[in-house]
Write a protein that holds these residues in place. Structure first.
Motif, mmCIF file in Angstrom:
data_model
loop_
_atom_site.group_PDB
_atom_site.id
_atom_site.type_symbol
_atom_site.label_atom_id
_atom_site.label_comp_id
_atom_site.label_asym_id
_atom_site.label_seq_id
_atom_site.Cartn_x
_atom_site.Cartn_y
_atom_site.Cartn_z
ATOM 1 N N HIS A 1 0.852 -1.190 0.000
ATOM 2 C CA HIS A 1 0.000 0.000 0.000
ATOM 3 C C HIS A 1 0.894 1.248 0.000
ATOM 4 C CE1 HIS A 1 -3.422 2.593 1.123
ATOM 5 N NE2 HIS A 1 -2.517 3.258 1.811
ATOM 6 N N ASP A 2 2.058 1.091 0.629
ATOM 7 C CA ASP A 2 2.995 2.210 0.788
ATOM 8 C C ASP A 2 4.388 1.599 0.967
ATOM 9 O OD1 ASP A 2 2.637 1.078 3.297
ATOM 10 O OD2 ASP A 2 1.306 2.672 3.983
ATOM 11 N N ALA A 3 5.381 2.451 1.183
ATOM 12 C CA ALA A 3 6.750 1.940 1.313
ATOM 13 C C ALA A 3 6.869 1.015 2.523
ATOM 14 C CB ALA A 3 7.737 3.097 1.431
ATOM 15 N N ALA A 4 6.141 1.340 3.604
ATOM 16 C CA ALA A 4 6.197 0.476 4.797
ATOM 17 C C ALA A 4 5.647 -0.904 4.457
ATOM 18 C CB ALA A 4 5.408 1.103 5.939
ATOM 19 N N GLY A 5 4.543 -0.941 3.707
ATOM 20 C CA GLY A 5 3.971 -2.227 3.306
ATOM 21 C C GLY A 5 4.974 -3.045 2.503
ATOM 22 N N VAL A 6 5.676 -2.384 1.586
ATOM 23 C CA VAL A 6 6.691 -3.089 0.785
ATOM 24 C C VAL A 6 7.788 -3.629 1.712
ATOM 25 C CG1 VAL A 6 8.480 -2.789 -0.980
ATOM 26 C CG2 VAL A 6 6.204 -1.769 -1.299
ATOM 27 N N PHE A 7 8.199 -2.799 2.669
ATOM 28 C CA PHE A 7 9.241 -3.238 3.606
ATOM 29 C C PHE A 7 8.763 -4.478 4.378
ATOM 30 C CE2 PHE A 7 11.450 -3.290 7.640
ATOM 31 C CZ PHE A 7 12.771 -3.207 7.232
ATOM 32 N N TYR A 8 7.465 -4.482 4.768
ATOM 33 C CA TYR A 8 6.954 -5.632 5.517
ATOM 34 C C TYR A 8 6.851 -6.872 4.627
ATOM 35 C CZ TYR A 8 6.051 -2.218 9.148
ATOM 36 O OH TYR A 8 6.205 -1.243 10.090
ATOM 37 N N GLY A 9 6.523 -6.657 3.365
ATOM 38 C CA GLY A 9 6.532 -7.788 2.425
ATOM 39 C C GLY A 9 7.931 -8.388 2.342
ATOM 40 N N ILE A 10 8.943 -7.508 2.349
ATOM 41 C CA ILE A 10 10.339 -7.981 2.322
ATOM 42 C C ILE A 10 10.630 -8.817 3.571
ATOM 43 C CG2 ILE A 10 12.742 -7.195 2.521
ATOM 44 C CD1 ILE A 10 11.988 -4.818 0.685
ATOM 45 N N GLN A 11 10.161 -8.346 4.734
ATOM 46 C CA GLN A 11 10.421 -9.099 5.978
ATOM 47 C C GLN A 11 9.778 -10.482 5.925
ATOM 48 O OE1 GLN A 11 12.700 -8.095 8.021
ATOM 49 N NE2 GLN A 11 12.784 -6.300 6.700
ATOM 50 N N THR A 12 8.546 -10.538 5.421
ATOM 51 C CA THR A 12 7.876 -11.838 5.328
ATOM 52 C C THR A 12 8.633 -12.739 4.356
ATOM 53 O OG1 THR A 12 5.777 -10.844 5.905
ATOM 54 C CG2 THR A 12 5.669 -12.964 4.766
ATOM 55 N N LEU A 13 9.053 -12.157 3.237
ATOM 56 C CA LEU A 13 9.839 -12.930 2.265
ATOM 57 C C LEU A 13 11.095 -13.500 2.940
ATOM 58 C CD1 LEU A 13 10.563 -13.771 -0.679
ATOM 59 C CD2 LEU A 13 11.773 -11.571 -0.856
ATOM 60 N N LEU A 14 11.826 -12.644 3.654
ATOM 61 C CA LEU A 14 13.086 -13.090 4.271
ATOM 62 C C LEU A 14 12.832 -14.237 5.247
ATOM 63 C CD1 LEU A 14 14.844 -9.639 4.860
ATOM 64 C CD2 LEU A 14 15.453 -11.375 3.146
ATOM 65 N N GLN A 15 11.697 -14.164 5.948
ATOM 66 C CA GLN A 15 11.411 -15.226 6.918
ATOM 67 C C GLN A 15 11.054 -16.553 6.245
ATOM 68 O OE1 GLN A 15 9.213 -14.514 10.490
ATOM 69 N NE2 GLN A 15 9.858 -12.388 10.656
ATOM 70 N N HIS A 16 10.820 -16.544 4.939
ATOM 71 C CA HIS A 16 10.604 -17.808 4.218
ATOM 72 C C HIS A 16 11.909 -18.364 3.654
ATOM 73 C CE1 HIS A 16 6.284 -18.476 4.448
ATOM 74 N NE2 HIS A 16 6.143 -17.156 4.384
ATOM 75 N N PHE A 17 12.975 -17.587 3.679
ATOM 76 C CA PHE A 17 14.303 -18.099 3.297
ATOM 77 C C PHE A 17 14.908 -18.821 4.507
ATOM 78 C CE2 PHE A 17 14.404 -14.937 -0.207
ATOM 79 C CZ PHE A 17 15.049 -15.676 -1.188
ATOM 80 N N PRO A 18 15.950 -19.638 4.318
ATOM 81 C CA PRO A 18 16.651 -20.209 5.469
ATOM 82 C C PRO A 18 17.110 -19.093 6.410
ATOM 83 C CG PRO A 18 17.416 -21.216 3.433
ATOM 84 C CD PRO A 18 16.505 -20.086 3.036
ATOM 85 N N ALA A 19 17.164 -19.417 7.719
ATOM 86 C CA ALA A 19 17.420 -18.382 8.740
ATOM 87 C C ALA A 19 18.709 -17.610 8.492
ATOM 88 C CB ALA A 19 17.457 -19.030 10.121
ATOM 89 N N SER A 20 19.706 -18.254 7.921
ATOM 90 C CA SER A 20 20.998 -17.585 7.774
ATOM 91 C C SER A 20 20.956 -16.459 6.734
ATOM 92 C CB SER A 20 22.100 -18.596 7.444
ATOM 93 O OG SER A 20 21.702 -19.389 6.353
ATOM 94 N N ILE A 21 19.814 -16.269 6.064
ATOM 95 C CA ILE A 21 19.681 -15.129 5.147
ATOM 96 C C ILE A 21 19.876 -13.815 5.914
ATOM 97 C CG2 ILE A 21 17.174 -14.700 5.385
ATOM 98 C CD1 ILE A 21 18.864 -14.819 2.005
ATOM 99 N N HIS A 22 19.585 -13.826 7.230
ATOM 100 C CA HIS A 22 19.671 -12.588 8.033
ATOM 101 C C HIS A 22 21.093 -12.278 8.480
ATOM 102 C CE1 HIS A 22 15.283 -12.522 8.453
ATOM 103 N NE2 HIS A 22 15.352 -13.804 8.709
ATOM 104 N N SER A 23 22.017 -13.191 8.221
ATOM 105 C CA SER A 23 23.355 -12.995 8.766
ATOM 106 C C SER A 23 24.102 -11.895 8.013
ATOM 107 C CB SER A 23 24.140 -14.306 8.656
ATOM 108 O OG SER A 23 25.465 -14.085 9.067
ATOM 109 N N ASP A 24 25.006 -11.208 8.728
ATOM 110 C CA ASP A 24 25.823 -10.222 8.013
ATOM 111 C C ASP A 24 27.149 -10.849 7.580
ATOM 112 O OD1 ASP A 24 27.182 -10.392 10.356
ATOM 113 O OD2 ASP A 24 27.059 -8.262 10.870
ATOM 114 N N LYS A 25 27.228 -12.174 7.680
ATOM 115 C CA LYS A 25 28.448 -12.859 7.214
ATOM 116 C C LYS A 25 28.094 -13.795 6.073
ATOM 117 C CE LYS A 25 30.807 -12.550 11.540
ATOM 118 N NZ LYS A 25 29.623 -12.000 12.220
#
Ligand code: ACM
Ligand code: ZN
Length: 734
Positions: A117-141
């Motif tokens: 609906h807005d940039a925040a909505g897009v950001f939340y879609g990204i968060q949901t997407l990331l949570q469907h990837f393996p957990a290590s997607i969040h790592s900075d390494k």
């Protein structure tokens, strides 16, 4: 919505029976749980170096966020193509997604689309997407050997409540900028959208104000020059924090506390308070009675100047003016404050706070901002301009907001103050004590009405106060966290309860399901690990407990963290990471307290043991267990003994405190007992007694204030020795 959840559970069961790997992923892992998730049979999306990110030009910051997240863990440097084409596509469409902050996420074998609906909505879609990837997607390494795929699915989602907040107390403890940024990032990962930045309190002023440089030159520091502690955020720091938060959909709401909790400003400019006396920035937790002198023109000018610089720095729709816990004794004696009361026709000094709130709410309205503050701001007289009240005592107090035409945010200390521990198990780190522990389940199941634009409540907020680690004092070392930085302790207190808060804010009340939340949470810890965010490791889960015919108990346990081990003892001793490994077998013990089990995530990160509190039912006539005494504490000469009884004193009324001797030949001898409300003596009982077997003192409280700590102090000594031990109880008379 419910039926979709059942569908996903049915799919999980199907996956268990068929053991098909693709279906096994279809148990919804996401926190906060999206409104609807459907899996499609279109295979899975495979992320590669070529998966460019296309976006509406205005969404470039969110696209870059996604690009940087992928780059850190996968090593793929995806192209970002504003207004172009790519396998991953970010767009805004308010017709397709009608609700603010909402989004539709679609994953197919061919690509990923996130429409917000807005940039925040897009950001939340990204968060949901990331949570469907393996957990290590969040790592900075950079991670090796991970299959970066997401199952094909479609998520439609939007938050129930517009206010999903956290308060960070950076006044009692100065968190450096990098921690503040990390805190915002973690909030955003769980779709929280408001950060109340509490950076002014008695113990420190942390916001650079150009017109009053002594606020940070002097007010930001405690202790002598060479050993001083503290710090502050420059205006450049603030601009960076605000911009970082904006990309993540987080509004930073500055809290300029007054009229109380401003000793740090008074130290810098003594003319701000009624007495004009010089003080020092306290090195201990302390609540000052030196309020801003509302009767002096100079203090009002100061307030206006500070608020003007604040408004210029923070683009937030809201400006928080604090307003909590003012005690008006100085105003009652100050000639300037008294003259103002006379001019305004006020009869109580407390009404001066209402007068000041009206003045400031008017200034803020002229600047296009709404005033928000602790609930006291609307309780000290009629406030003409609509404000937002943070309800921190009882949820029911929001009725006062409704009556005054204001809005409310629910942030009750009893459920959402995360500086209280989760349990009373011995070994919790140093914590606030004026409320009982707040378990994850208690936070998760807090009652809150669904949102309706016409209703009073805008949403929910968690608070993390920092007076337990004021000025960075190293906290007591505890077993599960081998760290000496207060930041790690904050994470211990905040996580995983922040995830419960996230779902409180996001989901409708009827959808809340603690068992389902716990299941999803089990998988979330790996994501916190990947983010290098510490957390309180939950004790093992008891999946069944039966009492056997011979009076023994049989337990079955499960790890509360995916991939963690459970280790246990059956003789009541504290388990270690080398204790017996639980391998699914039932464990039978004579007494419940004989089983001690811990969750072991890594050899240095593990939980407190499952704990069965001692049974004091034999003493129920004496009231609530409060504390105990042991021989080592007992002196042979009369010595003051301070006992915290916040939470035990829970209203006005008559109370009895009983000292029950349990063991020893030297009895505990007691003298006068004093009752304190914070530092104010409110009752004295002149009596002498011996705790053999019981000594009882009675007193009356008639100035109860929720949220204020209460103590008793009694003179005690061992009678001819110190081998005595016993228990203390407090009872409210009927
Ligand atoms: C508060 O806890 N004093 C708002
Ligand atoms: Zn005054």
């Amino acid at each position: 919505m419910k039926s979709l959840r059942h569908l996903s559970m049915a799919l999980t069961l199907a996956a268990l029976f068929s053991a098909a790997p693709a279906l096994a992923q279809q148990s919804n892992p996401v926190v906060p749980r999206p409104i609807s998730t459907t899996w499609t049979d279109e295979g899975a999306f495979q992320l590669t170096e070529k998966s460019a990110i296309a976006c509406d030009a205005a969404l470039e910051p969110q696209a870059r966020y996604l690009q940087e997240t992928f780059a850190a863990s996968t090593g793929y440097n995806l192209a970002v193509i504003p207004d172009g084409k790519g396998k991953i596509c970010l767009t805004v469409d308010t017709l397709r997604v009608p609700k603010a902050e909402g989004y539709v996420l679609e994953v197919t074998r061919k690509g990923i689309s996130i429409c917000g609906h807005d940039a925040a909505g897009v950001f939340y879609g990204i968060q949901t997407l990331l949570q469907h990837f393996p957990a290590s997607i969040h790592s900075d390494k950079r991670q090796k050997g991970v299959d970066w795929t997401v199952p094909a699915l479609r998520v439609e989602d939007a938050p129930e409540r517009p206010w999903r907040g956290m308060m960070l107390d950076a006044a009692r403890y100065y968190y450096d900028k990098s921690f503040v940024l990390k805190f915002i990032d973690m909030m955003a990962m769980y779709k929280l959208n408001k950060l109340q930045f509490h950076f002014i309190d008695d113990s420190g002023w942390r916001l650079e104000i150009k017109k009053y440089p002594r606020l940070t030159e002097v007010g930001a520091w405690a202790g002598s020059d060479e050993k001083r502690t503290g710090g502050y955020y420059t205006q450049d720091d603030i601009r960076e924090i605000v911009a970082y938060a904006a990309v993540r959909g987080v509004e930073i709401i500055p809290e300029i506390e007054f009229p109380a909790h401003i000793l740090s400003a008074v130290v810098a400019y003594p003319w701000l308070c009624c007495t004009g006396l010089q003080h020092e920035v306290p090195q201990q937790h302390f609540i000052s009675r030196d309020l801003l002198c509302v009767g002096k023109e100079s203090s009002l000018r100061f307030l206006r100047d500070v608020l003007d610089e604040t408004v210029a720095l923070f683009p937030s729709s809201y400006i928080n003016i604090g307003g909590d816990e003012a005690v008006y004794t100085r105003w009652e004696k100050c000639p300037d404050c008294q003259a103002l009361m006379k001019r305004e026709g006020l009869t109580e000094a407390s009404q001066l706070q209402g007068w000041l709130t009206n003045v400031v709410a008017g200034w803020m309205k002229e600047r296009g901002r709404t005033v928000i503050g602790w609930e006291e701001i609307m309780m000290r007289g009629k406030v003409e301009t609509p404000v937002v009240a943070l309800i921190w005592h009882n949820v029911a107090d929001s009725i006062h907001a409704t009556a005054g035409g204001h809005k409310a945010i629910i942030t009750p200390a009893s459920h959402l103050y995360f500086d209280f521990p989760e349990t009373s198990t011995p070994g919790e780190p140093q914590h606030a004590t004026w409320m009982p522990p707040i378990s994850l389940e208690k936070a998760y199941t807090m009652p809150v009405n669904d949102y309706d634009p016409t209703s009073t409540t805008l949403g929910v907020q968690g608070c993390i106060w920092s007076d337990q680690f004021i000025h960075g004092t190293r906290l007591q070392e505890i077993l599960p966290i081998d760290e000496d930085r207060s930041e790690r302790y904050v994470e211990y207190f905040v996580f995983p309860r922040l995830l419960a808060l996230s779902e409180l804010g996001w989901d409708k009340a009827d959808n809340r399901d603690f068992a389902d939340f716990t299941r999803r949470l089990t998988d979330q810890f790996a994501r916190l690990d990947a983010k290098n965010c510490s957390y309180r490791v939950p004790e093992p889960r008891v999946t069944s407990l039966t009492e056997n015919a011979d009076g023994s108990y049989t337990y079955r346990l499960a790890p509360s963290v995916t991939g963690a081990a459970v280790r246990y003892t059956t003789d009541g001793t504290y388990p270690t990471v080398h204790s017996t490994l639980y391998a699914g077998e039932p464990v039978t013990v004579k007494r419940k307290s004989d089983l001690c089990a811990i969750t072991v995530v890594t050899p240095t990160h593990y939980s407190l043991p499952l704990y069965t509190a001692p049974d004091y039912s034999a003493y129920s006539q004496y009231g609530t267990y409060t504390t105990s005494w042991q021989p080592l504490q007992v002196q042979t000469v009369p010595t003051p003994w301070r006992i915290e009884c916040t939470g035990k004193i829970s209203d006005n009324g008559r109370y009895e405190v009983s000292f029950i001797g349990e063991r020893g030949t030297a009895h505990l001898r007691l003298g006068d007992l004093k009752v304190y409300k914070r530092d104010e003596l409110i009752a004295t009982v002149s009596q002498s007694a011996t705790a053999d077997p019981a000594a009882t003192y009675a007193f009356t409280v008639d100035s109860f204030e929720a949220g204020t700590p209460f103590f008793i102090e009694v003179t005690a000594s061992g009678d001819n020795g110190n081998d005595t031990s016993g228990l203390v109880f407090i009872k409210k008379a009927e």
